[in-house]
Write an enzyme that holds these catalytic residues in place. Structure first.
Site, PDB file in Angstrom:
ATOM      1  N   HIS A 198      57.292 -15.332  70.093  1.00  0.00           N
ATOM      2  CA  HIS A 198      58.323 -15.561  69.160  1.00  0.00           C
ATOM      3  C   HIS A 198      58.958 -17.123  69.508  1.00  0.00           C
ATOM      4  O   HIS A 198      59.977 -17.131  70.483  1.00  0.00           O
ATOM      5  CB  HIS A 198      59.448 -14.543  69.063  1.00  0.00           C
ATOM      6  CG  HIS A 198      58.928 -13.294  68.002  1.00  0.00           C
ATOM      7  ND1 HIS A 198      59.785 -12.354  67.902  1.00  0.00           N
ATOM      8  CD2 HIS A 198      57.929 -13.369  67.423  1.00  0.00           C
ATOM      9  CE1 HIS A 198      59.437 -11.446  66.902  1.00  0.00           C
ATOM     10  NE2 HIS A 198      58.243 -12.092  66.605  1.00  0.00           N
ATOM     11  N   GLU A 201      52.933 -19.812  67.280  1.00  0.00           N
ATOM     12  CA  GLU A 201      52.964 -17.982  67.859  1.00  0.00           C
ATOM     13  C   GLU A 201      51.458 -17.947  68.385  1.00  0.00           C
ATOM     14  O   GLU A 201      50.528 -18.453  67.790  1.00  0.00           O
ATOM     15  CB  GLU A 201      53.182 -16.958  66.941  1.00  0.00           C
ATOM     16  CG  GLU A 201      54.690 -16.995  66.171  1.00  0.00           C
ATOM     17  CD  GLU A 201      54.791 -15.767  65.651  1.00  0.00           C
ATOM     18  OE1 GLU A 201      53.926 -14.846  65.657  1.00  0.00           O
ATOM     19  OE2 GLU A 201      55.915 -15.434  65.216  1.00  0.00           O
ATOM     20  N   HIS A 215      52.446 -10.843  70.868  1.00  0.00           N
ATOM     21  CA  HIS A 215      52.601 -12.197  70.423  1.00  0.00           C
ATOM     22  C   HIS A 215      53.817 -12.925  70.958  1.00  0.00           C
ATOM     23  O   HIS A 215      54.709 -12.131  71.558  1.00  0.00           O
ATOM     24  CB  HIS A 215      52.558 -12.091  68.846  1.00  0.00           C
ATOM     25  CG  HIS A 215      53.496 -11.623  68.120  1.00  0.00           C
ATOM     26  ND1 HIS A 215      53.625 -10.119  67.997  1.00  0.00           N
ATOM     27  CD2 HIS A 215      54.563 -11.898  67.387  1.00  0.00           C
ATOM     28  CE1 HIS A 215      54.707  -9.879  67.467  1.00  0.00           C
ATOM     29  NE2 HIS A 215      55.424 -11.111  66.957  1.00  0.00           N
TER      30      HIS A 215
HETATM   31 ZN   LIG Z   1      56.836 -11.191  65.672  1.00  0.00          ZN
END
Ligand SMILES: [Zn+2]
Length: 143
Positions: free
Chosen positions: A85, A23, A83
């Protein structure tokens, strides 16, 4: 609603491709225009999670303080976080909600499928405190 220009939008998606299969995470800086959060720059953060960097992210509080201070010097506030995934949908997880504490900020998630950025979604953290907080879908205007 979140407004972001194409180069910042591309930058956060590219960041997710670069850190794949881990990530990425970062901060969205900008200003409020009524109810709209307008992104004027982005700041990359190092993901400090070493135990489970594939599905967790954590921004070092010291790094966040520095980013916030440098933003203020340019007249920018923290308006959100992003962020990625890796190989998971661009939907928030229970962990994402538990670790989100900035009310009125946007939380942007990009799904990175086999190394390519796919969907990017944004969620606003709403509520009055930790006990009733939730994520609300919000539209992303890329211009
Ligand atoms: Zn997440």
């Amino acid at each position: 609603m979140l407004k972001i220009n194409l180069s910042d939008y591309d930058a956060i998606r590219r960041h997710g491709e670069e850190t794949y299969p881990y990530e990425c995470c970062g901060v969205l800086l900008g200003e409020m225009d009524g109810d709209v959060r307008v992104v004027t720059s982005t700041a990359r953060c190092g993901n400090t999670r070493t135990d489970s960097a594939r599905n967790r992210y954590h921004i070092d509080p010291k790094e966040l303080v520095r980013i916030q201070r440098e933003g203020r010097e340019r007249g920018e506030d923290v308006v959100g976080f992003y962020h990625s995934h890796p190989d998971h949908p661009a939907q928030w997880s229970q962990t994402d909600l538990a670790e989100a504490h900035w009310f009125g900020c946007s939380y942007v998630i990009t799904s990175v499928a086999r190394g390519k950025a796919a969907a990017t979604n944004s969620f606003e953290l709403i509520g009055s405190d930790e006990s009733d907080k939730q994520f609300a879908d919000e539209s992303v205007g890329v211009e």
